[in-house]
Enzyme design. Sequence first.
Site, short mmCIF file in Angstrom:
data_model
loop_
_atom_site.label_atom_id
_atom_site.label_comp_id
_atom_site.label_asym_id
_atom_site.label_seq_id
_atom_site.Cartn_x
_atom_site.Cartn_y
_atom_site.Cartn_z
CG ASP A 27 -3.18 -3.55 -2.61
OD1 ASP A 27 -3.33 -2.33 -2.39
OD2 ASP A 27 -3.57 -4.11 -3.65
CG HIS A 65 -3.83 4.83 3.69
ND1 HIS A 65 -3.55 3.72 2.94
CD2 HIS A 65 -4.27 5.78 2.82
CE1 HIS A 65 -3.81 3.99 1.65
NE2 HIS A 65 -4.27 5.23 1.57
CG ASN A 115 1.67 3.85 -4.12
OD1 ASN A 115 2.26 3.13 -3.32
ND2 ASN A 115 0.66 3.38 -4.85
CD GLU A 139 7.62 -21.47 -3.14
OE1 GLU A 139 6.42 -21.59 -3.47
OE2 GLU A 139 8.56 -22.02 -3.77
C1 IPE Z 1 1.20 -1.80 -4.23
O1 IPE Z 1 -0.14 -1.49 -4.10
C2 IPE Z 1 2.05 -0.78 -3.52
C3 IPE Z 1 2.02 -0.82 -2.06
C4 IPE Z 1 1.39 -1.70 -1.35
C5 IPE Z 1 2.83 0.18 -1.40
P1 IPE Z 1 -0.92 -0.62 -5.20
O2 IPE Z 1 -2.30 -0.48 -4.74
O3 IPE Z 1 -0.16 0.62 -5.46
O4 IPE Z 1 -0.80 -1.56 -6.48
P2 IPE Z 1 -1.73 -1.64 -7.76
O5 IPE Z 1 -1.90 -0.24 -8.25
O6 IPE Z 1 -3.02 -2.24 -7.34
O7 IPE Z 1 -0.99 -2.52 -8.70
C1 IPE Z 2 -2.18 -0.06 0.06
O1 IPE Z 2 -3.56 0.13 0.05
C2 IPE Z 2 -1.45 1.12 0.64
C3 IPE Z 2 -0.62 1.85 -0.32
C4 IPE Z 2 -0.50 1.56 -1.59
C5 IPE Z 2 0.11 2.99 0.19
P1 IPE Z 2 -4.30 0.87 -1.14
O2 IPE Z 2 -4.35 2.33 -0.82
O3 IPE Z 2 -3.68 0.54 -2.43
O4 IPE Z 2 -5.75 0.26 -1.03
P2 IPE Z 2 -6.64 -0.28 -2.22
O5 IPE Z 2 -5.81 -1.26 -3.00
O6 IPE Z 2 -7.02 0.91 -3.05
O7 IPE Z 2 -7.80 -0.91 -1.55
MG MG Z 3 -3.95 -0.96 -3.78
#
Ligand code: IPE
Ligand code: IPE
Ligand code: MG
Length: 238
Positions: free
Chosen positions: A16, A33, A64, A203
């Site tokens: 994330d 990304h 997503n 963990e």
């Molecule tokens: C979790 O991240 C999903 C992935 C890393 C693929 P998100 O960014 O989607 O999660 P939330 O929305 O912060 O819970």
């Molecule tokens: C994780 O990064 C990648 C996916 C969920 C595909 P994010 O796109 O959720 O990045 P943040 O959490 O908005 O910074």
């Molecule tokens: Mg995220």
Amino acid sequence: MSENGHVPSHIAIIMDGNGRWARRRGLLRILGHKEGVESVREITRECAKKNLKQLTLYAFSQENWKRPKREINLLMKLLKEFLIKERKEIEENNIRLTAIGRIDGLPEDIQRELAISIEESKYNTGMVLCLALNYGGRSEIVDAAKDIVKRVKAGKMSLEEITEETFKNFLYTSEMPDPDLLIRTGGEMRVSNFLLWEISYTEIWVTPICWPEFRKEHLEEAIKDYAHRERRFGGLRE
Ligand code: IPE
Ligand code: IPE
Ligand code: MG
């Protein structure tokens, strides 16, 4: 290795913070990304080198799909490129690629490239690299429950045969050990519908470092921290 010497054999990662990483630099989210793919490469290579049994990466959740179409399309494009470009690296590192999630809900070209990579690497004997794609932990449990009901209705399974062990056989992860260590980058203290059944006793290690900047020294830090944990599984200290 550390004092008590526990080494995780299966690490799962919630990758994330790509968007935040990019925004902080005044860049478009998608560039986060893109940069994140580099982290996937480095961490996969590193884990294979460490002879880990399995690395499971949360790459795209069922939730997503709520994102803007443009971001989803770019994520799918990056995934496709990754699948094609990494075949050589996967082969060279003796990695076996697998996937969990509702794979049939992914775009057809992704399904096709994924199937090729899985087929080509299926006899590799090294680390398993499992990609969670269009994955949702609750859906996984619901899908398992449906399959079990079908079997029971067909008279192929009795109610008494439904146990934690047999239930596990109906999950996407039936062939896999549960993760020992769950890493979340980006600092959020939640599991976001990832591997709900499988992480019962895993963990958890959360770092504020965003995924695009997560490097092997951060992985080392997580593994070192894990080594000092005392896993009791509800029992008492030995
Ligand atoms: C979790 O991240 C999903 C992935 C890393 C693929 P998100 O960014 O989607 O999660 P939330 O929305 O912060 O819970
Ligand atoms: C994780 O990064 C990648 C996916 C969920 C595909 P994010 O796109 O959720 O990045 P943040 O959490 O908005 O910074
Ligand atoms: Mg995220």
